[in-house]
Scaffold this active site. Structure first.
Site, mmCIF file in Angstrom:
data_model
loop_
_atom_site.group_PDB
_atom_site.id
_atom_site.type_symbol
_atom_site.label_atom_id
_atom_site.label_comp_id
_atom_site.label_asym_id
_atom_site.label_seq_id
_atom_site.Cartn_x
_atom_site.Cartn_y
_atom_site.Cartn_z
ATOM 1 N NE ARG A 1 -3.491 -2.349 2.788
ATOM 2 C CZ ARG A 1 -3.179 -3.495 3.372
ATOM 3 N NH1 ARG A 1 -1.961 -3.646 3.899
ATOM 4 N NH2 ARG A 1 -4.051 -4.483 3.452
ATOM 5 N NE ARG B 1 -3.362 -3.633 -1.466
ATOM 6 C CZ ARG B 1 -2.785 -4.419 -0.561
ATOM 7 N NH1 ARG B 1 -1.467 -4.530 -0.545
ATOM 8 N NH2 ARG B 1 -3.503 -5.093 0.321
#
Length: 308
Positions: free
Chosen positions: A160, A257
């Site tokens: 993240r 991601r």
């Protein structure tokens, strides 16, 4: 519009609840801000309903609060988050002995359909890295080199943006080719990193000293003024990097991601391994990526099979 102040009693409750979120639950600053804002809004609503103490609140009033939000056009995701904040708040209040019964224990919130950002193909990802590397070669100073390292790290590891910004120099193990990440709930995990990402990080470390200041500390990635890089800077850079790729979707760091997870599954990685790499507490959260790969396979089948 002026926001009505909370009573002294409610302000004290909010302060204590914030301490609980920060020190006991270990929530991120973003989550804490959201929950505290939601609880403040709830307490103002209850005050207008004649409840100056939370000991008299019932499930009916909490449902009325959510119903008002629905009428005001709040999205299902917003209502879901606010009802979650209310459940955590009243469960904490009961545990602390502030209330005897928890009125939010049965509070339900709308189901929010899981949506992924637009899909980033492997070809588009490759073009993004090529464009970023070309810019780095044309740019004086560390900026372009740092940006390539950040893009490579985000896509290679799937971490993240907050996890990336929190990296310290010794969190990347070049010999073992892993990065140690402190994720949600202060849970640490170790994630593999590819050779191109490690090469990009080494290139950045070779020029990091040009931006190093006393406030830099051990931060891996720095801003131009020497402080630890801000997530907003990373988000802006990722958007700009993808804007340079023809027909690429407009994505932020979380889109990289998602792309990493999808491309891993397309390459044959098992779901459990992807779950561990992403730091998902539940396998169900990771399973959403199988929908993307299944849809892509079906689309290819429809285009190519003569009897599809």
């Amino acid at each position: 519009m002026e926001v009505e102040p909370l009573s002294a009693a409610h302000s004290h409750l909010v302060s204590e609840f914030e301490r609980f979120l920060r020190l006991e639950r270990g929530n991120s600053d973003h989550t804490i801000r959201a929950y505290i804002g939601d609880v403040r809004q709830l307490l103002r609503f209850l005050h207008r309903q004649g409840h100056d103490t939370i000991t008299t609140v019932t499930l009916r009033q909490l449902r009325a609060w959510l119903g008002q939000m629905t009428g005001d056009g709040a999205s299902p995701a917003t209502i879901q988050r606010r009802s979650g904040a209310a459940r955590v708040f009243f469960a904490w209040a009961q545990r602390e002995g502030v209330i005897e019964n928890d009125p939010a224990a049965q509070l339900k919130s709308p189901r929010v359909p899981r949506r992924l950002p637009p899909d980033l193909s492997q070809q588009a990802a490759a073009e993004m890295f090529a464009a970023a590397s070309a810019r780095a070669a044309e740019t004086e100073g560390p900026l372009g080199v740092r940006d390539v390292a950040i893009l490579e790290m985000l896509y290679s590891s799937g971490i993240r943006v907050a996890e990336l910004c929190g990296l310290d120099l010794d969190d990347v193990d070049h010999a073992v080719r892993v990065v140690r990440v402190l994720g949600k709930g202060n849970q640490e995990r170790t994630v593999p990193v590819g050779a191109p990402a490690l090469d990009a990080v080494r290139s950045w470390l070779a020029v990091r000293g040009q931006w190093h200041k006393p406030q830099s500390g051990a931060a891996m990635f720095l801003g131009a003024r020497g402080a630890r890089i801000d997530p907003r800077v990373v988000r802006r850079m990722v958007h700009q990097s993808l804007a340079a790729v023809t027909d690429a979707p407009d994505l932020g760091p979380h889109g990289l991601r998602h792309a990493m997870a999808t491309h891993l599954l397309e390459g044959g990685a098992d779901l459990r391994s992807v779950q561990e790499m992403l730091g998902h507490a539940s396998l169900a959260t990771t399973q959403i990526y199988t929908h993307v790969t299944s849809e892509r396979l079906f689309s290819a089948y429809q285009r190519a099979h003569p009897r599809a």
